[in-house]
Design a protein around this motif. Structure first.
Motif, PDB file in Angstrom:
ATOM      1  N   GLY A   1      22.819  15.679 -44.887  1.00 34.14           N
ATOM      2  CA  GLY A   1      23.610  16.256 -45.965  1.00 34.14           C
ATOM      3  C   GLY A   1      24.592  15.227 -46.463  1.00 34.14           C
ATOM      4  N   HIS A   2      25.871  15.511 -46.337  1.00 35.73           N
ATOM      5  CA  HIS A   2      26.918  14.562 -46.721  1.00 35.73           C
ATOM      6  C   HIS A   2      27.784  14.191 -45.518  1.00 35.73           C
ATOM      7  N   GLU A   3      27.238  14.360 -44.323  1.00 37.16           N
ATOM      8  CA  GLU A   3      28.031  14.150 -43.113  1.00 37.16           C
ATOM      9  C   GLU A   3      27.377  13.093 -42.226  1.00 37.16           C
ATOM     10  N   MET A   4      28.205  12.157 -41.737  1.00 32.85           N
ATOM     11  CA  MET A   4      27.735  11.160 -40.781  1.00 32.85           C
ATOM     12  C   MET A   4      28.268  11.519 -39.400  1.00 32.85           C
ATOM     13  N   ILE A   5      27.390  11.557 -38.418  1.00 32.87           N
ATOM     14  CA  ILE A   5      27.761  11.936 -37.053  1.00 32.87           C
ATOM     15  C   ILE A   5      27.466  10.755 -36.139  1.00 32.87           C
ATOM     16  N   ILE A   6      28.458  10.369 -35.332  1.00 28.47           N
ATOM     17  CA  ILE A   6      28.304   9.239 -34.419  1.00 28.47           C
ATOM     18  C   ILE A   6      28.466   9.669 -32.968  1.00 28.47           C
ATOM     19  N   SER A   7      29.481  10.497 -32.692  1.00 31.03           N
ATOM     20  CA  SER A   7      29.917  10.704 -31.315  1.00 31.03           C
ATOM     21  C   SER A   7      28.945  11.509 -30.460  1.00 31.03           C
TER      22      SER A   7
END
Length: 601
Positions: free
Chosen positions: A359-365
């Motif tokens: 979507g418009h979200e970046m997830i790293i953790s």
């Protein structure tokens, strides 16, 4: 000797060639083609002589040795050599330049300098990529030292190989030189070149911005994933840490970092893309990617030390072997509807997930429980060879071309064998250089080290046509008598000089001729001439002959020598760069040569 119209024409062609080189109105290979076409039209060479450069021993040897070098690079041999050099030189530009140049010079003493330079070029380019040192700052000194290395032994260059056959003048045959007669002078010349580049390199080498190793992300990916960070090496102390598996340490969830590799110094086990159940032990070295603020917090909390410089993993995680790619999940992918943990990217594919963009979200953790859907972007770290395998499957579509090429490490021994057989044919069986090297290139293709298409693509055809065009220019000098006229004019001008002045004149004349004619042609022309003049001046004719053979390697100020032409495009050099760096090298070469001849002979 009178000046004929043909001599005027050939000198005019030479002047135009120099002008084209300096002002770069057309590319240098086009200059070679223009010379190749214009000389027979002007009647200065025959049509057969005009195209003889395309089949000359030197040009064919260059094509063959480039293919051999590409095969050694394809099998990882040159990568190992690059890592060996980096182990001792680190990222210090002067140490890297000195080690590469000295090694190539040593090899050039026992094989043709073009072969030594071409074989080392892939390793030098890999070192440039990994350290951020401009390729021109490695390749140009390497080229000069490869040329000078030909002065180390009697078999180091064509003029020296010919020398003993030319030691007859006025019906008297003089004592032949031994294999290492010129070695003391050659060693001093190599040392002088290394000192020259170490002391004056910043002023004479092409200007480049300070070397900076590019981060793990490409410019395109950096726009989206700049928070991923950089790669660091961390050392776990031998005391104060109990063996734990990666999942227990919670490095990703607590510190937004990913472990890319681990190394145990006791077992020497190297684990790239370790799985969550794999363990870390006291004394291990690990590679971790993340922002420095989180890397520092991780190190402080566990009592580990970290460094931005990769030492243990310089080979595994270097930019020539691995990197980061963004893969978009395709509609036909088997990954759709499964969590990142269920996919087991590390175990099944050998890649490490760094981030997910959905979507418009970046997830790293925390990625484990994230469900992958069509169009999800996965940021992955892995070896280029793995990405080449993945791109042929239907699961991911990569947003950038995959760098690197699949390595054929299992063919390394075959590739080395091809090189050794070629060298054996040259040095022991005395088979012509081009035939020996073509045999090695052919054996690599038949042995499936390279495909025939890969062999063709590896050849720098710009270099081939540049040299093929300049070879008939040397023939035109000899056909028209221009070479003999210039030599006679100089010798008549100096009269009966002292031994030092004589050696200087011989050295300058030879250096001039080797810039535009073949060093073999210059040697054949000038050795008898210089020996006769030496006898007239009461000087040892053997010394004069040796001066010619050594001065034939004093060719630095134009890209007309095969080695200089070879590195021109890979190093991004222009003709003026050779003039800037080569002018000083030419003067130093002459000073050392004349002084060395006086001292040792």
């Amino acid at each position: 000797m009178p000046i004929t119209p043909d001599i005027i024409l050939v000198l005019a062609v030479l002047l135009l060639v120099v002008i084209f080189f300096v002002f770069e109105w057309v590319r240098v290979d086009m200059v070679g083609i223009m010379v190749m076409v214009s000389l027979p039209l002007l009647g200065l060479v025959t049509p057969q002589q005009a195209i003889s450069g395309l089949s000359s021993n030197a040009v064919v040897s260059i094509i063959a040795v480039i293919i051999i070098g590409a095969g050694l690079d394809k099998t990882g041999v040159m990568n190992k050599l690059a890592q060996f050099i980096l182990k001792f030189a680190g990222h210090d530009e002067k140490k890297i330049t000195s080690m590469v140049s000295a090694t190539v010079a040593g090899i050039s003493g026992f094989m043709q300098n073009i072969g030594a330079a071409a074989l080392f070029m892939p390793a030098a380019r890999r070192i440039s990529i990994q350290t951020g040192v401009p390729a021109s700052h490695i390749l140009l000194p390497m080229a000069f030292c490869a040329i000078i290395g030909g002065t180390l032994t009697l078999v180091g260059s064509s003029p020296l190989i010919l020398l003993n056959d030319l030691l007859t003048v006025r019906g008297v045959s003089y004592e032949h030189f031994g294999m290492f007669s010129m070695t003391p002078i050659g060693i001093i010349l190599v040392i002088s070149a290394l000192l020259y580049f170490n002391l004056f390199g910043r002023w004479i080498l092409p200007y480049s911005k300070p070397g900076k190793v590019r981060g793990p992300l490409s410019p395109l990916l950096d726009q989206t994933y700049h928070n991923v960070g950089d790669i660091y090496e961390m050392i776990i102390p031998a005391n104060g840490f109990n063996e734990q598996c990666l999942s227990e340490l919670r490095i990703r969830s607590d510190y937004a970092c990913s472990v890319l590799a681990s190394y145990n110094p006791v077992t020497h086990k190297r684990n790239v893309a370790p799985r969550p159940e794999d363990t870390l032990c006291p004394g291990d070295t690990i590679a971790v990617i993340g922002e420095e603020i989180f890397i520092k917090r991780l190190a402080d909390d566990f009592g580990w030390t970290y460094s931005h410089e990769l030492k243990v993993f310089a080979d595994d995680l270097g930019p020539t072997n691995s990197g980061i790619m963004e893969g978009i999940v395709s509609p036909r992918s088997q990954l759709v509807g499964r969590t990142v943990a269920e996919i087991q990217l590390r175990k099944k594919y050998g890649v490490v997930p760094l981030a997910v963009f959905s979507g418009h979200e970046m997830i790293i953790s925390d990625l484990s429980d994230l469900v992958v859907s069509e169009g999800t972007a996965l940021l992955l770290h892995g070896k280029w060879s793995v990405f080449h395998q993945l791109k042929d499957q239907n699961d991911l579509v990569f947003t950038e071309p995959v760098r690197g090429e699949p390595m054929r490490e299992e063919k390394a021994l075959w590739a080395l064998g091809c090189l050794l057989v070629s060298l054996f044919m040259i040095l022991v069986l005395d088979i012509q250089l081009s035939i020996s090297l073509l045999f090695g290139a052919m054996a690599m293709i038949l042995g499936r080290v390279l495909t025939i298409d890969e062999a063709y693509r590896s050849v720098d055809w710009m270099t081939v046509f540049l040299l093929a065009g300049l070879i008939p220019l040397g023939l035109a000098f000899e056909n028209t008598g221009a070479a003999k006229m210039i030599a006679d004019m100089l010798m008549n001008a100096v009269g009966v000089p002292s031994s030092t002045v004589l050696l200087i004149c011989i050295g300058l004349l030879t250096s001039f001729f080797t810039l535009f004619t073949s060093n073999v042609g210059a040697t054949v022309l000038l050795v008898p001439l210089s020996m006769n003049l030496a006898l007239s001046c009461g000087t040892d004719p053997r010394v004069a002959a040796m001066t010619v053979a050594l001065a034939a390697s004093n060719t630095f100020i134009l890209p007309t020598h095969q080695v200089n032409a070879l590195v021109m495009r890979p190093a991004g050099l222009k003709a003026v760069d050779y003039l800037r760096a080569g002018a000083g090298m030419t003067v130093i070469f002459m000073i050392v040569l004349v002084a060395g001849m006086q001292v040792f002979f």
